[in-house]
Write a protein that holds these residues in place. Structure first.
Motif, PDB file in Angstrom:
ATOM      1  N   LYS A 135      39.479  42.785  44.112  1.00  0.00           N
ATOM      2  CA  LYS A 135      38.375  42.518  43.198  1.00  0.00           C
ATOM      3  C   LYS A 135      38.161  43.726  42.290  1.00  0.00           C
ATOM      4  O   LYS A 135      38.477  44.867  42.647  1.00  0.00           O
ATOM      5  CB  LYS A 135      37.085  42.211  43.969  1.00  0.00           C
ATOM      6  CG  LYS A 135      37.096  40.878  44.702  1.00  0.00           C
ATOM      7  CD  LYS A 135      35.746  40.558  45.313  1.00  0.00           C
ATOM      8  CE  LYS A 135      35.764  39.187  45.982  1.00  0.00           C
ATOM      9  NZ  LYS A 135      34.435  38.831  46.546  1.00  0.00           N
ATOM     10  N   LEU A 136      37.618  43.431  41.106  1.00  0.00           N
ATOM     11  CA  LEU A 136      37.302  44.478  40.134  1.00  0.00           C
ATOM     12  C   LEU A 136      35.806  44.432  39.865  1.00  0.00           C
ATOM     13  O   LEU A 136      35.263  43.381  39.481  1.00  0.00           O
ATOM     14  CB  LEU A 136      38.075  44.261  38.832  1.00  0.00           C
ATOM     15  CG  LEU A 136      37.785  45.266  37.716  1.00  0.00           C
ATOM     16  CD1 LEU A 136      38.404  46.621  38.058  1.00  0.00           C
ATOM     17  CD2 LEU A 136      38.330  44.768  36.382  1.00  0.00           C
ATOM     18  N   TYR A 137      35.145  45.572  40.057  1.00  0.00           N
ATOM     19  CA  TYR A 137      33.721  45.643  39.774  1.00  0.00           C
ATOM     20  C   TYR A 137      33.514  46.178  38.362  1.00  0.00           C
ATOM     21  O   TYR A 137      34.080  47.207  37.976  1.00  0.00           O
ATOM     22  CB  TYR A 137      33.001  46.564  40.767  1.00  0.00           C
ATOM     23  CG  TYR A 137      31.575  46.858  40.356  1.00  0.00           C
ATOM     24  CD1 TYR A 137      30.572  45.919  40.577  1.00  0.00           C
ATOM     25  CD2 TYR A 137      31.246  48.058  39.720  1.00  0.00           C
ATOM     26  CE1 TYR A 137      29.260  46.171  40.174  1.00  0.00           C
ATOM     27  CE2 TYR A 137      29.949  48.323  39.323  1.00  0.00           C
ATOM     28  CZ  TYR A 137      28.952  47.373  39.548  1.00  0.00           C
ATOM     29  OH  TYR A 137      27.665  47.621  39.143  1.00  0.00           O
ATOM     30  N   LEU A 138      32.701  45.467  37.567  1.00  0.00           N
ATOM     31  CA  LEU A 138      32.320  45.913  36.231  1.00  0.00           C
ATOM     32  C   LEU A 138      30.806  45.975  36.147  1.00  0.00           C
ATOM     33  O   LEU A 138      30.111  45.046  36.593  1.00  0.00           O
ATOM     34  CB  LEU A 138      32.863  44.956  35.155  1.00  0.00           C
ATOM     35  CG  LEU A 138      34.376  44.848  34.983  1.00  0.00           C
ATOM     36  CD1 LEU A 138      34.711  43.871  33.872  1.00  0.00           C
ATOM     37  CD2 LEU A 138      34.986  46.208  34.694  1.00  0.00           C
ATOM     38  N   GLN A 139      30.317  47.054  35.564  1.00  0.00           N
ATOM     39  CA  GLN A 139      28.875  47.219  35.405  1.00  0.00           C
ATOM     40  C   GLN A 139      28.314  46.094  34.548  1.00  0.00           C
ATOM     41  O   GLN A 139      28.793  45.816  33.445  1.00  0.00           O
ATOM     42  CB  GLN A 139      28.593  48.570  34.739  1.00  0.00           C
ATOM     43  CG  GLN A 139      27.134  48.843  34.440  1.00  0.00           C
ATOM     44  CD  GLN A 139      26.950  50.163  33.730  1.00  0.00           C
ATOM     45  OE1 GLN A 139      27.685  51.118  33.962  1.00  0.00           O
ATOM     46  NE2 GLN A 139      25.963  50.237  32.844  1.00  0.00           N
TER      47      GLN A 139
END
Length: 442
Positions: A135-139
């Motif tokens: 998974k990729l976390y983006l603000q």
């Protein structure tokens, strides 16, 4: 520390997709506003704005714009940096006397995405086991499922969010300790072509790699979709009486999306083929030879009757293939050489003369002379008027390149550093760093 890029496919839900589109629109407007500000300041004060100047102005813009304030500050600096690089390229072209190409305002449809500078500031990569998927976390967006894998694990450094043909991607730069790539021990040289993508000459004989012709196989469907898009655009223009700025219908959007997806599919297939073929060469051979290709000259001119040939040359991407092979050979520590085409003339010269490694002279051995009359591109057979050797044009060229590569390596110590075709390779022993030298079978 070496770096590698890894492309992940993102799978956002409906809410995340809406937020990603909003963020892309904000970065696009920031880019255009910064460009407008540079033009205004130059017209009024006669001076340009630097990247540092615009970063200071950005701080003020974030105070008065809730949209910009909601974005990560470093990602906005990356957008300004891209504009700065566009101006640097513009001034470089002006200085060199090339076509200037002043930076243009970008529509949302032509704006690919945005980037992040530091891992942990606005984004964070949560790769799965063995760096597969995750998974990729983006603000401001949250955790987005992704698919993809890194061939070599490393530390995430930067990230770019890209929107292509209706799909979202994350291009992550990894910092790794060492690049490990398997290398071979054989010697071989290849001639690039269109009938066969590669004609490969080895001490064991001639081999070929078929040209998949991905674009040609989809050409009829691409033409049909292109005509459909043109027809719907023309109908919209006639209906509104406007050549530009007419409303885009749902049907037209679907047609454009379908055409873009098919182009993207062909591009992915081409990229995959080039990577697999170049990796296969490096995995098999410890010494690789080919000729320098001037692709720009190959596709220059010719008019309508040469349009099909130029399209096939572009579709085969010879420059990209040679660059991939060169890079992979450097990573593996293999020998890679590009013969000077104007000097060697591999498509014109008869292959040879044979060396002691060939054994008794056979039909594959030639005289090494140029023909009395230059071959045309349509002459696909090599018939030497001096020694009588007859073979395929590409086969003869591959033999010439193999003989040249063998002569190039003859008498050289593996510890030497030598340059060929603008590429420098180092193998064997280096100062203060002992390595076991791999044998090259001939």
């Amino acid at each position: 520390m070496p770096y590698r890029k890894v492309m992940y496919r993102l799978y956002p839900n409906a809410t995340q997709t809406e937020r990603l589109e909003t963020m892309r629109g904000l970065h696009q407007r920031l880019y255009n506003t910064a460009l407008e500000e540079r033009i205004r300041v130059y017209q009024e004060a006669g001076r340009g704005l630097s990247f540092a100047d615009q970063c200071k102005v950005l701080t003020q813009w974030r105070r008065i714009s809730a949209g910009l304030a909601s974005l990560n500050a470093q990602s906005e600096q990356v957008t300004l940096k891209r504009l700065h690089l566009a101006f640097q390229a513009f001034f470089r072209r002006v200085k060199n006397g090339d076509t200037p190409g002043f930076p243009r305002f970008k529509s949302l449809r032509r704006y690919p995405g945005w980037g992040y500078k530091t891992h942990g500031d606005g984004w964070r990569l949560h790769a799965g086991e063995n760096s597969v998927h995750g998974k990729l976390y983006l603000q401001g967006v949250g955790h987005i499922p992704m698919r993809g894998r890194a061939r070599t694990t490393g530390t995430p450094v930067t990230c770019e969010i890209l929107h292509k043909a209706g799909k979202w991607y994350a291009s992550v730069t990894l910092e790794i300790e060492t690049i490990q790539r398997e290398r071979g021990t054989a010697i071989g040289a290849f001639d690039w072509g269109l009938t066969d993508f590669l004609t490969l000459a080895t001490p064991m004989g001639i081999e070929t790699v078929a040209n998949p012709r991905r674009l040609k196989n989809q050409l009829a469907e691409l033409k049909r979709l292109g005509q459909e898009v043109s027809r719907k655009i023309r109908m919209a223009q006639e209906r509104t009486g406007r050549k530009k700025g007419f409303p885009v219908s749902v049907s037209l959007r679907h047609a454009i999306s379908h055409l873009a997806r098919l182009h993207a599919k062909v591009a992915r297939q081409r990229q995959d083929f080039l990577h697999q073929t170049s990796a296969g060469l490096v995995k098999r051979f410890g010494a690789i030879g080919t000729e320098t290709l001037a692709v720009k000259n190959m596709v220059h001119g010719g008019g309508a009757h040469k349009k099909g040939l130029n399209r096939e040359i572009h579709a085969a991407s010879p420059a990209a293939f040679l660059k991939m092979t060169r890079t992979k050979a450097e990573q593996a520590g293999s020998w890679y050489e590009e013969a000077p085409t104007r000097e060697i003339k591999p498509t014109q010269r008869c292959h040879g003369p044979c060396g002691p490694q060939c054994g008794p002279c056979g039909p594959q051995c030639g005289c090494g002379q140029l023909p009395n009359e230059k071959k045309k591109l349509s002459d696909r057979q090599h018939q030497c008027p001096h020694c009588g050797v007859t073979c395929g044009r590409d086969e003869n060229s591959a033999w010439v390149l193999l003989r040249w590569l063998d002569a190039r390596l003859s008498g050289r110590e593996p510890s030497e550093v030598w340059s060929g075709g603008g590429f420098t390779a180092t193998t064997g022993h280096s100062a203060g760093n002992e390595h076991e030298t791999h044998a090259i079978a001939v």
